[in-house]
Design a protein around this motif. Structure first.
Motif, PDB file in Angstrom:
ATOM      1  N   SER A 114       0.823  -1.221   0.000  1.00  0.00           N
ATOM      2  CA  SER A 114       0.000   0.000   0.000  1.00  0.00           C
ATOM      3  C   SER A 114       0.852   1.264   0.000  1.00  0.00           C
ATOM      4  N   LYS A 115       2.080   1.156   0.495  1.00  0.00           N
ATOM      5  CA  LYS A 115       2.970   2.317   0.515  1.00  0.00           C
ATOM      6  C   LYS A 115       3.388   2.724  -0.898  1.00  0.00           C
ATOM      7  N   ARG A 116       3.184   1.824  -1.857  1.00  0.00           N
ATOM      8  CA  ARG A 116       3.626   2.095  -3.226  1.00  0.00           C
ATOM      9  C   ARG A 116       2.459   2.324  -4.190  1.00  0.00           C
ATOM     10  N   PHE A 117       1.272   2.532  -3.621  1.00  0.00           N
ATOM     11  CA  PHE A 117       0.101   2.735  -4.475  1.00  0.00           C
ATOM     12  C   PHE A 117       0.220   3.954  -5.378  1.00  0.00           C
ATOM     13  N   ASN A 118       0.994   4.936  -4.951  1.00  0.00           N
ATOM     14  CA  ASN A 118       1.131   6.158  -5.746  1.00  0.00           C
ATOM     15  C   ASN A 118       2.263   6.070  -6.771  1.00  0.00           C
ATOM     16  N   ASP A 119       3.006   4.952  -6.747  1.00  0.00           N
ATOM     17  CA  ASP A 119       4.049   4.760  -7.757  1.00  0.00           C
ATOM     18  C   ASP A 119       3.398   4.591  -9.128  1.00  0.00           C
ATOM     19  N   PRO A 120       4.076   4.985 -10.178  1.00  0.00           N
ATOM     20  CA  PRO A 120       3.496   4.778 -11.514  1.00  0.00           C
ATOM     21  C   PRO A 120       3.346   3.283 -11.815  1.00  0.00           C
ATOM     22  N   ALA A 121       2.344   2.958 -12.594  1.00  0.00           N
ATOM     23  CA  ALA A 121       2.095   1.554 -12.962  1.00  0.00           C
ATOM     24  C   ALA A 121       3.244   1.025 -13.807  1.00  0.00           C
ATOM     25  N   ILE A 122       3.579  -0.243 -13.609  1.00  0.00           N
ATOM     26  CA  ILE A 122       4.651  -0.837 -14.411  1.00  0.00           C
ATOM     27  C   ILE A 122       4.079  -1.263 -15.757  1.00  0.00           C
ATOM     28  N   ASP A 123       4.958  -1.356 -16.744  1.00  0.00           N
ATOM     29  CA  ASP A 123       4.489  -1.753 -18.076  1.00  0.00           C
ATOM     30  C   ASP A 123       4.357  -3.281 -18.164  1.00  0.00           C
ATOM     31  N   GLY A 124       3.779  -3.739 -19.245  1.00  0.00           N
ATOM     32  CA  GLY A 124       3.521  -5.164 -19.436  1.00  0.00           C
ATOM     33  C   GLY A 124       4.761  -6.023 -19.373  1.00  0.00           C
ATOM     34  N   ALA A 125       5.858  -5.533 -19.968  1.00  0.00           N
ATOM     35  CA  ALA A 125       7.103  -6.309 -19.979  1.00  0.00           C
ATOM     36  C   ALA A 125       7.660  -6.472 -18.565  1.00  0.00           C
ATOM     37  N   SER A 126       7.611  -5.392 -17.795  1.00  0.00           N
ATOM     38  CA  SER A 126       8.103  -5.451 -16.407  1.00  0.00           C
ATOM     39  C   SER A 126       7.252  -6.392 -15.573  1.00  0.00           C
TER      40      SER A 126
END
Length: 197
Positions: A114-126
């Protein structure tokens, strides 16, 4: 108060009581006494502890603990009264089998992810790369008897969280250490703790 005319009376699973008794104040009082007798068999001091709730003598967490314990007894008593104890036991077992998932959500998702909810979404490859790494870790575990992958995954994460906590202050038992080393054998790290993390 009388039972509705369209409801058929029947004996309850509590000896000497019928469904219609639940509509009679005097019998309801006796039913209430029967509940505390039932509760006393499992927890002799629960009635006395329940009497202290609402008095201000207990901390809120302690009071909540007692209320949860009483609620559990109420559930068992009602299951017995309506002759559904077997069905209730099956539901309880099915729910308990999901405990690893509940723990995973509390100890991992809530406290860490939950601490990383504001991180940008990772792409499909990642995502695919992470998914492959997870599958590789899980592949080191013997075939699980659990058909539910979510439960299996949650058990492994909780196991690793427990190991991490132990390793920060001490050492793991040999059997546990061997399991951890097996799970993390392909991971890079200068110590077993670093690999677990």
């Amino acid at each position: 108060m009388t039972p509705p005319n369209d409801i058929k009376d029947f004996p309850l699973g509590i000896s000497g009581f019928h469904f219609s008794d639940l509509y009679t104040p005097e019998r309801l009082k006796e039913f209430h006494a029967e509940f505390w007798k039932f509760t006393g068999q499992a927890s002799p001091d629960l009635a006395a502890r329940f009497e202290t709730t609402g008095t201000g003598a207990l901390t809120p967490p302690k009071e909540a603990e007692i209320l949860i314990e009483v609620a559990s007894c109420i559930g068992e008593f009602i299951a017995k009264a309506f002759n559904v104890a077997t069905h209730a036991a099956r539901l309880k077992t099915a729910t308990e089998e999901l405990n690893p998932v509940f723990r995973f959500k509390k100890d991992f998702l809530h406290l860490r992810a939950s601490k990383r909810f504001n991180d940008p979404a990772i792409d499909g490859a990642s995502f695919k790369e992470i998914d492959e790494r997870v599958k590789k870790i899980l592949s080191h575990e013997p075939a699980t008897h659990r058909p539910d992958f979510e439960v299996f995954f949650a058990e492994i994460v909780s196991f690793l969280l427990d190991c991490e906590k132990t390793l920060k202050t001490g050492t793991l038992e040999l059997a546990i250490l061997q399991r951890v080393q097996n799970l993390c054998s392909h991971l890079h790290g200068s110590s077993i703790l670093e690999k677990v993390q």
